[in-house]
Design an enzyme around this catalytic site. Structure first.
Site, PDB file in Angstrom:
ATOM      1  N   HIS A 119       0.860  -1.182   0.000  1.00  0.00           N
ATOM      2  CA  HIS A 119       0.000   0.000   0.000  1.00  0.00           C
ATOM      3  C   HIS A 119       0.898   1.234   0.000  1.00  0.00           C
ATOM      4  CE1 HIS A 119      -2.834   2.974   1.686  1.00  0.00           C
ATOM      5  NE2 HIS A 119      -3.821   2.164   1.346  1.00  0.00           N
ATOM      6  N   ASP A 196       3.005  -4.392   8.182  1.00  0.00           N
ATOM      7  CA  ASP A 196       1.784  -3.619   8.049  1.00  0.00           C
ATOM      8  C   ASP A 196       0.617  -4.576   8.260  1.00  0.00           C
ATOM      9  OD1 ASP A 196      -0.517  -2.357   7.155  1.00  0.00           O
ATOM     10  OD2 ASP A 196       0.346  -1.634   5.276  1.00  0.00           O
ATOM     11  N   GLN A 199      -4.599  -5.011   7.168  1.00  0.00           N
ATOM     12  CA  GLN A 199      -5.564  -5.946   6.607  1.00  0.00           C
ATOM     13  C   GLN A 199      -5.645  -7.255   7.375  1.00  0.00           C
ATOM     14  OE1 GLN A 199      -7.688  -5.171   4.262  1.00  0.00           O
ATOM     15  NE2 GLN A 199      -6.785  -3.177   3.834  1.00  0.00           N
ATOM     16  N   LYS A 222     -10.611  -0.601  10.395  1.00  0.00           N
ATOM     17  CA  LYS A 222     -10.726  -1.787   9.547  1.00  0.00           C
ATOM     18  C   LYS A 222     -11.141  -3.018  10.357  1.00  0.00           C
ATOM     19  CE  LYS A 222      -7.266  -0.116   6.239  1.00  0.00           C
ATOM     20  NZ  LYS A 222      -8.166   0.230   5.127  1.00  0.00           N
ATOM     21  N   CYS A 362      -4.663   2.343  -3.808  1.00  0.00           N
ATOM     22  CA  CYS A 362      -3.453   2.894  -3.175  1.00  0.00           C
ATOM     23  C   CYS A 362      -2.280   1.929  -3.311  1.00  0.00           C
ATOM     24  CB  CYS A 362      -3.714   3.235  -1.702  1.00  0.00           C
ATOM     25  SG  CYS A 362      -4.928   4.534  -1.453  1.00  0.00           S
TER      26      CYS A 362
END
Length: 411
Positions: A119, A196, A199, A222, A362
């Site tokens: 991303h 990261d 998600q 999220k 993104c």
């Protein structure tokens, strides 16, 4: 998870005269009543600034804010509560690491290693750091089926590598990366690793100690929490050696006209009035997910993703990006309909009340690697059902017929 579906008021809405079908949880998840009520209760009964007041209301707000930190620690299995830093989200967390640890430890000729599936939030901060200090930014390539090329990772991570930063779960390709293996490669070369987790954290059990990461970042919105709250996890020894990312109130111990000393972890990274309601709402989201059970969430979504993948693959002209094997594809599915622009597909779906994402997500370097300008993305969560997938697939077939044969209406 039909019983949980009833906890989400927004799913009763209609869009363009049709019942809302929300398939964009990778962008932001919908919020259950329990999270909404936690925010309302705080503002109606407990609103006060934290850490500063000795009166009961402030003490009550402080207790709830710090209790949220404890919930995060337990949820991601951090060793110490001081390792949990509240941020505005994943983007801010990664930027903080780049601008503090990165500036202190990366110099001219050093290397930063990321991947082609990142991303923008896990690309641009490292680009800026590399340009600032004269370092080299290197990208781990992907295999033909959209997975991380681990042989290339071994080649790219060298003795000059100082930071490896890779997504735990792709927001486009629906793959989960082998973070523990990458961590071992990084540590063997003396580098640190940031994952990261924007998600992955909403959809699977996270154990930062088992993953062996030095930093882990994720966002509350999220995972059914409020917007504007996120978390940076860092190993205590690493955080202790890092300078503060911001300066001002709350994070200081003493201030004179010419000098200042700072609070210990975690507060010296949380300058200014924090997002107290956001932290409390995130804590409520963690309570909700913990009650459901993260193993149950992952199992349910895997079954739903497998069903969706099979149904989409059966539509002639559908091109799916990422692994075609359902066992390696979680609940994020990016695809195109041959001959129809992704934006046109998404617009037509919206007319039928179906919300999906279309664009580059993104992740423009990934789009370049895939040689496409945009894709349609369907992203699932525990409030989606097989009936949702059936409705999506039927509507996609109608859209395909409309564009190919010029039907007067989709329905």
């Amino acid at each position: 998870m039909n019983s949980e579906r009833n906890d989400f008021p927004i799913l009763q809405e209609t869009m363009n005269g049709q019942p809302l079908l929300y398939l964009d949880s990778a962008a932001t998840a919908q919020k259950p009543r329990q999270v909404i009520q936690a925010l309302t209760t705080y503002y109606m009964h407990d609103n006060a600034n934290v850490h500063r007041g000795i009166y009961d209301l402030s003490q009550r707000a402080t207790q709830q804010y710090e209790a949220a930190r404890d919930k995060v620690q337990q949820f991601i299995h951090a060793q110490h509560r001081e390792e949990i830093i509240f941020t505005r989200g994943t983007t801010e967390a990664i930027n903080w690491v780049a601008s503090t640890y990165g500036v202190a430890h990366v110099g001219a000729g050093d290397e930063i290693v990321i991947s082609e599936m990142e991303h923008h939030s896990n690309i641009v901060p490292w680009q800026q750091l590399a340009q600032r200090v004269g370092a080299q930014l290197k990208y781990i390539a992907l295999t033909d089926d959209g997975c991380l090329d681990m042989a290339d990772a071994q080649r790219k991570i060298t003795a000059r590598t100082k930071i490896v930063a890779v997504t735990h779960m792709s927001n486009v390709l629906g793959v989960v990366n082998p973070i523990k293996t990458l961590a071992a490669l990084a540590h063997a070369k003396g580098a640190v690793i940031l994952a990261d987790g924007a998600q992955s954290t909403p959809h699977m059990a996270i154990d930062v100690q088992a993953l062996m990461v030095d930093f882990f970042a994720f966002s509350g919105h999220k995972m059914m929490g409020p917007m504007g709250i996120g978390v940076l996890y860092g190993k205590k020894a690493v955080l202790d050696a890092m300078p503060p990312a911001q300066f001002g109130g709350e994070m200081i111990a003493t201030v004179t006209q010419q000098s200042a000393t700072f609070q210990p972890l975690p507060w010296r990274f949380e300058a200014g009035t924090p997002n107290v309601a956001g932290a409390i709402g995130l804590g409520a989201a963690i309570d909700y997910l913990t009650h459901v059970g993260m193993a149950q969430v992952a199992e349910y979504e895997q079954g739903l993703a497998s069903y969706a993948l099979a149904q989409l693959q059966a539509i002639p002209g559908v091109i799916i990006y990422g692994p075609q094997d359902s066992q390696r594809h979680v609940g994020v599915i990016s695809f195109n309909l041959a001959g129809i622009h992704a934006h046109d597909v998404a617009t037509a779906l919206d007319q039928e009340g179906i919300a999906v994402r279309a664009g580059h997500h993104c992740a423009q370097p990934l789009m370049a690697a895939l040689q496409v300008a945009a894709t349609v993305r369907v992203s699932l969560y525990l409030y989606n059902t097989r009936a949702d997938i059936d409705r999506l697939v039927k509507t996609l077939k109608d859209i395909k017929d409309y564009f190919e044969h010029g039907l007067t209406a989709i329905r």
